[in-house]
Design a protein around this motif. Sequence first.
Motif, PDB file in Angstrom:
ATOM      1  N   UNK A   1      10.864  -2.807  -9.395  1.00  0.00           N
ATOM      2  CA  UNK A   1      11.755  -2.927 -10.325  1.00  0.00           C
ATOM      3  C   UNK A   1      12.937  -1.814  -9.154  1.00  0.00           C
ATOM      4  N   UNK A   2      13.334  -2.741  -8.071  1.00  0.00           N
ATOM      5  CA  UNK A   2      14.145  -1.570  -7.232  1.00  0.00           C
ATOM      6  C   UNK A   2      14.944  -3.089  -6.104  1.00  0.00           C
ATOM      7  N   UNK A   3      16.516  -2.634  -5.779  1.00  0.00           N
ATOM      8  CA  UNK A   3      16.444  -3.337  -5.162  1.00  0.00           C
ATOM      9  C   UNK A   3      15.925  -3.832  -3.785  1.00  0.00           C
ATOM     10  N   UNK A   4      16.026  -5.212  -3.406  1.00  0.00           N
ATOM     11  CA  UNK A   4      15.489  -4.770  -2.266  1.00  0.00           C
ATOM     12  C   UNK A   4      15.995  -5.909  -1.593  1.00  0.00           C
ATOM     13  N   UNK A   5      15.910  -5.782   0.425  1.00  0.00           N
ATOM     14  CA  UNK A   5      16.765  -5.717   0.873  1.00  0.00           C
ATOM     15  C   UNK A   5      15.908  -6.801   1.962  1.00  0.00           C
ATOM     16  N   UNK A   6      16.261  -7.538   2.617  1.00  0.00           N
ATOM     17  CA  UNK A   6      15.560  -8.983   2.953  1.00  0.00           C
ATOM     18  C   UNK A   6      15.782  -9.341   4.294  1.00  0.00           C
TER      19      UNK A   6
ATOM     20  N   UNK B 220      23.559 -21.194   7.190  1.00  0.00           N
ATOM     21  CA  UNK B 220      24.447 -22.284   7.818  1.00  0.00           C
ATOM     22  C   UNK B 220      25.335 -22.431   7.692  1.00  0.00           C
ATOM     23  N   UNK B 221      26.029 -22.444   6.191  1.00  0.00           N
ATOM     24  CA  UNK B 221      27.215 -22.914   5.482  1.00  0.00           C
ATOM     25  C   UNK B 221      27.742 -21.980   5.176  1.00  0.00           C
ATOM     26  N   UNK B 222      28.848 -22.122   4.578  1.00  0.00           N
ATOM     27  CA  UNK B 222      29.499 -20.878   4.038  1.00  0.00           C
ATOM     28  C   UNK B 222      29.303 -20.151   2.449  1.00  0.00           C
ATOM     29  N   UNK B 223      28.515 -20.849   1.330  1.00  0.00           N
ATOM     30  CA  UNK B 223      28.633 -21.060   0.438  1.00  0.00           C
ATOM     31  C   UNK B 223      27.229 -20.621   0.408  1.00  0.00           C
ATOM     32  N   UNK B 224      26.331 -20.716   1.545  1.00  0.00           N
ATOM     33  CA  UNK B 224      24.764 -20.184   1.443  1.00  0.00           C
ATOM     34  C   UNK B 224      24.897 -18.376   1.694  1.00  0.00           C
ATOM     35  N   UNK B 225      25.692 -18.659   2.904  1.00  0.00           N
ATOM     36  CA  UNK B 225      25.725 -17.125   3.087  1.00  0.00           C
ATOM     37  C   UNK B 225      26.105 -16.841   2.451  1.00  0.00           C
TER      38      UNK B 225
ATOM     39  N   UNK C   4      22.934 -15.343  -0.475  1.00  0.00           N
ATOM     40  CA  UNK C   4      22.117 -14.634   0.194  1.00  0.00           C
ATOM     41  C   UNK C   4      22.501 -13.477   1.172  1.00  0.00           C
ATOM     42  N   UNK C   5      23.130 -12.740   1.574  1.00  0.00           N
ATOM     43  CA  UNK C   5      23.908 -11.562   1.972  1.00  0.00           C
ATOM     44  C   UNK C   5      24.258 -11.131   0.438  1.00  0.00           C
ATOM     45  N   UNK C   6      25.419 -11.352  -0.297  1.00  0.00           N
ATOM     46  CA  UNK C   6      25.055 -11.278  -1.729  1.00  0.00           C
ATOM     47  C   UNK C   6      23.882 -10.429  -2.390  1.00  0.00           C
ATOM     48  N   UNK C   7      22.283 -11.410  -1.938  1.00  0.00           N
ATOM     49  CA  UNK C   7      21.498 -10.411  -2.493  1.00  0.00           C
ATOM     50  C   UNK C   7      20.282 -10.234  -1.643  1.00  0.00           C
ATOM     51  N   UNK C   8      21.258  -9.783  -0.848  1.00  0.00           N
ATOM     52  CA  UNK C   8      20.653  -8.682  -0.318  1.00  0.00           C
ATOM     53  C   UNK C   8      20.068  -9.208   1.402  1.00  0.00           C
ATOM     54  N   UNK C   9      20.380 -10.031   1.916  1.00  0.00           N
ATOM     55  CA  UNK C   9      19.418 -11.037   2.858  1.00  0.00           C
ATOM     56  C   UNK C   9      19.986 -10.975   3.861  1.00  0.00           C
TER      57      UNK C   9
END
Length: 127
Positions: free
Chosen positions: A43-48, A56-61, A64-69
């Motif tokens: 229960x913490x905001x994890x970074x990966x 590879x593509x703008x949408x997935x980038x 994933x960046x929005x998810x802290x990756x």
Amino acid sequence: MFYLIFARREGYGVEHLPPNGPLIIVANHLSDADPPALVATIRRKLRFIGKQSLFANPMSSMFFRGMGVHPLDRDRVDIGAIRWVLNKLNEGHPVTVIEMAHLCSERRRIFDAIIEAAVDWGGTDPI
């Protein structure tokens, strides 16, 4: 979101994790459900850190960046990824390093370098 609502999950030992401050979580990655399972259990905001091909593509980038990756170049020791991990730890965030179970020894050294740098950083204690 689907995982959070419908999947059955149990986390053992999560009560030992500090509620705030820097933390390194090292996990073995056996399936695509592993990262969501960690997010749902801890229960913490994890970074990966995640393999560069996820970006590879703008949408997935953007996703994933929005998810802290943060992207990781697995073909070399990625100094930028190591710096990113140390930066996040200095900011007091938990950082998750998930190693694929099937990685060859060459790629495994990348993860070893990240973990070694974080341990040398000295900001976390093993739990």
